[in-house]
Motif scaffolding. Structure first.
Motif, PDB file in Angstrom:
ATOM      1  N   SER A  22       0.750 -12.452   8.383  1.00 19.18           N
ATOM      2  CA  SER A  22      -0.376 -11.772   8.085  1.00 19.18           C
ATOM      3  C   SER A  22      -0.568 -10.657   9.244  1.00 19.18           C
ATOM      4  O   SER A  22      -0.740  -9.481   9.189  1.00 19.18           O
ATOM      5  N   TYR A  39       1.974  -7.909   9.219  1.00 18.68           N
ATOM      6  CA  TYR A  39       1.516  -6.910   8.425  1.00 18.68           C
ATOM      7  C   TYR A  39       0.403  -6.090   8.662  1.00 18.68           C
ATOM      8  O   TYR A  39       0.565  -4.845   8.452  1.00 18.68           O
ATOM      9  N   TYR A  87      -2.230  -1.392   8.644  1.00 18.68           N
ATOM     10  CA  TYR A  87      -3.419  -0.757   8.870  1.00 18.68           C
ATOM     11  C   TYR A  87      -3.703  -0.184  10.337  1.00 18.68           C
ATOM     12  O   TYR A  87      -4.235   0.778  10.741  1.00 18.68           O
ATOM     13  N   ILE A 107      -8.623  -2.845   0.090  1.00 19.33           N
ATOM     14  CA  ILE A 107      -8.050  -1.673  -0.495  1.00 19.33           C
ATOM     15  C   ILE A 107      -8.589  -1.264  -1.719  1.00 19.33           C
ATOM     16  O   ILE A 107      -9.031  -0.261  -2.026  1.00 19.33           O
ATOM     17  N   TRP A 109     -10.082  -9.807  11.131  1.00 18.39           N
ATOM     18  CA  TRP A 109      -9.006  -8.649  11.699  1.00 18.39           C
ATOM     19  C   TRP A 109      -7.793  -8.940  11.461  1.00 18.39           C
ATOM     20  O   TRP A 109      -6.936  -7.832  11.314  1.00 18.39           O
ATOM     21  N   SER A 166      -6.453 -10.188   8.478  1.00 21.30           N
ATOM     22  CA  SER A 166      -6.323 -10.647   7.161  1.00 21.30           C
ATOM     23  C   SER A 166      -5.652  -9.311   6.419  1.00 21.30           C
ATOM     24  O   SER A 166      -5.641  -8.237   6.587  1.00 21.30           O
ATOM     25  N   TYR A 167      -4.570  -9.822   5.513  1.00 19.61           N
ATOM     26  CA  TYR A 167      -3.862  -8.898   4.805  1.00 19.61           C
ATOM     27  C   TYR A 167      -4.598  -7.963   3.954  1.00 19.61           C
ATOM     28  O   TYR A 167      -3.994  -7.043   3.369  1.00 19.61           O
ATOM     29  N   ALA A 168      -5.642  -8.590   3.419  1.00 21.61           N
ATOM     30  CA  ALA A 168      -6.339  -7.785   2.375  1.00 21.61           C
ATOM     31  C   ALA A 168      -7.536  -6.606   2.842  1.00 21.61           C
ATOM     32  O   ALA A 168      -7.768  -5.910   2.072  1.00 21.61           O
ATOM     33  N   THR A 169      -8.018  -6.922   4.064  1.00 34.42           N
ATOM     34  CA  THR A 169      -9.072  -6.015   4.362  1.00 34.42           C
ATOM     35  C   THR A 169      -8.366  -5.023   5.183  1.00 34.42           C
ATOM     36  O   THR A 169      -7.621  -5.383   6.171  1.00 34.42           O
ATOM     37  N   ILE A 170      -8.873  -3.680   5.044  1.00 30.73           N
ATOM     38  CA  ILE A 170      -8.702  -2.748   5.900  1.00 30.73           C
ATOM     39  C   ILE A 170      -9.659  -2.790   7.323  1.00 30.73           C
ATOM     40  O   ILE A 170     -10.757  -3.439   7.016  1.00 30.73           O
ATOM     41  N   ASN A 171      -9.248  -2.828   8.358  1.00 29.94           N
ATOM     42  CA  ASN A 171      -9.924  -2.895   9.650  1.00 29.94           C
ATOM     43  C   ASN A 171     -11.066  -1.844   9.893  1.00 29.94           C
ATOM     44  O   ASN A 171     -12.035  -2.191  10.124  1.00 29.94           O
TER      45      ASN A 171
END
Lengths: 162, 191
Positions: free
Chosen positions: A143, A146, A151, B88, B121, B123-128
């Protein structure tokens, strides 16, 4: 009925490895090819509610474990039906014929772990958005890497340091 | 037509021609004073911070005494409050909401998650960093900020509107290309 009596009744199913975990919780391990029959057997016994389909990645043993979390309203008891499938070929049969709600749980397991459920017609993208990577709940999905690639590499629009 | 933006951009240090007279200047001040006293907030919650808005809107902290009120549509709103982590899927909705809002519009990032990711920070799901995708006028630090902090932020935002330093919507126009490029970098498709 006590947990022990129910465990003894479940143990009559051929190939079942039954263990009483604590009060009101029974774990049932069966070989993968007998999983569907065992689920039908448990449902007939009174475990009528499929609460969730959980999935565990045993990466060192190269196996996925599917845990079918069942509940009985009559006995006020949980049964965890556990089957293991090979990690190289993550395929299993759907339980939709026993519990129609299994469709949604299996859809999640498909998206998060990449397990394919045969005869499930609805294994379409579910929660993740625009996902084109390894399924994120797998142990070998990194993770942090990634996040760093996706990002953190994006610059600030108005300039400035990271 | 009163050129309010020119006055504000002069405050920003941008060179403008000296053609506005004092009357126009004072009219801009009045207009900004009126704007800051009738802010409408988009009734939109993301993440866990939405729970702090309930005591803020109701009688305990009473947001309405500042002339603020939640509004159900973005097209009649001035303030967009981002109340938690952004992924996202949410970011697409936030950008769509933000672009529908008329100028002048202000964004407040609420909590540590939209600032730099917070506890999510890695996590693959949240934009930072939310400020890579839309401009933000004001940040409220904390996890969670109490309603007092939000009240303080609204007071600060009002001061910033009066000063003309709440210029996020103008920065979005100025840096539109890099903002759009950043958004397109992380979206595979828009809808």
């Amino acid at each position: 009925m006590s947990e022990q009596e129910i465990a003894e009744r479940i143990a009559k199913f051929p190939g079942a490895d039954v263990e009483v975990l604590r009060k009101g919780q029974i774990a049932v391990k069966v070989p993968a090819e007998k999983g569907h029959d065992a689920a039908a057997y448990l449902k007939k016994m009174g475990f009528a509610h499929l609460v969730a389909v959980e999935y565990v990645d045993w990466i060192k043993e190269n196996e996925f474990e599917l845990v079918y979390n069942l509940f009985s309203y009559k006995m006020k008891m949980r049964a965890f039906l556990k089957v293991r499938i090979p990690r190289d070929k993550p395929e299993y049969i759907t339980f939709m014929d026993l519990w129609p709600i299994a469709m949604t749980h299996e859809r999640e397991a498909h998206e998060m772990m990449g397990i394919v459920f045969r005869k499930n017609p609805n294994l379409t993208p579910f929660i993740l958005e625009d996902w084109k990577n390894l399924p994120p709940m797998r142990k070998d999905f990194d993770s942090r890497k990634y996040v760093k690639d996706k990002y953190d590499s994006i610059p600030f629009a108005e300039g400035g340091e990271q | 037509m009163v050129d309010d933006e020119k006055i504000v951009s002069e405050d920003m240090g941008v060179q403008v021609e000296k053609n506005e007279n004092m009357e126009m200047r004072s009219f801009g001040t009045v207009k900004r004073w009126a704007t800051k006293r009738s802010l409408w907030m988009v009734h939109y919650c993301t993440g866990c911070g939405g729970i702090e808005l309930a005591p803020l809107m109701t009688s305990r902290y009473d947001m309405e005494r500042f002339g603020m009120h939640p509004m159900v549509t973005p097209r009649q709103s001035d303030v967009l409050l981002i109340t938690g982590y952004v992924n996202i899927k949410t970011l697409k909705r936030i950008i769509r909401t933000y672009e529908q809002m008329p100028d002048p519009k202000y964004v407040i990032a609420f909590g540590s998650c939209p600032i730099n990711g917070g506890p999510y920070w890695d996590s693959y799901a949240t934009i930072n960093h939310l400020d890579k995708y839309i401009p933000i006028d004001l940040y409220i630090a904390g996890c969670m900020p109490r309603p007092q902090s939000i009240v303080r932020a609204f007071e600060d935002l009002m001061d910033m509107i009066q000063d003309g330093t709440a210029d996020g919507y103008m920065r979005y126009k100025k840096y539109y290309e890099p903002y759009k490029a950043n958004q397109e970098k992380i979206f595979r498709k828009w809808w």
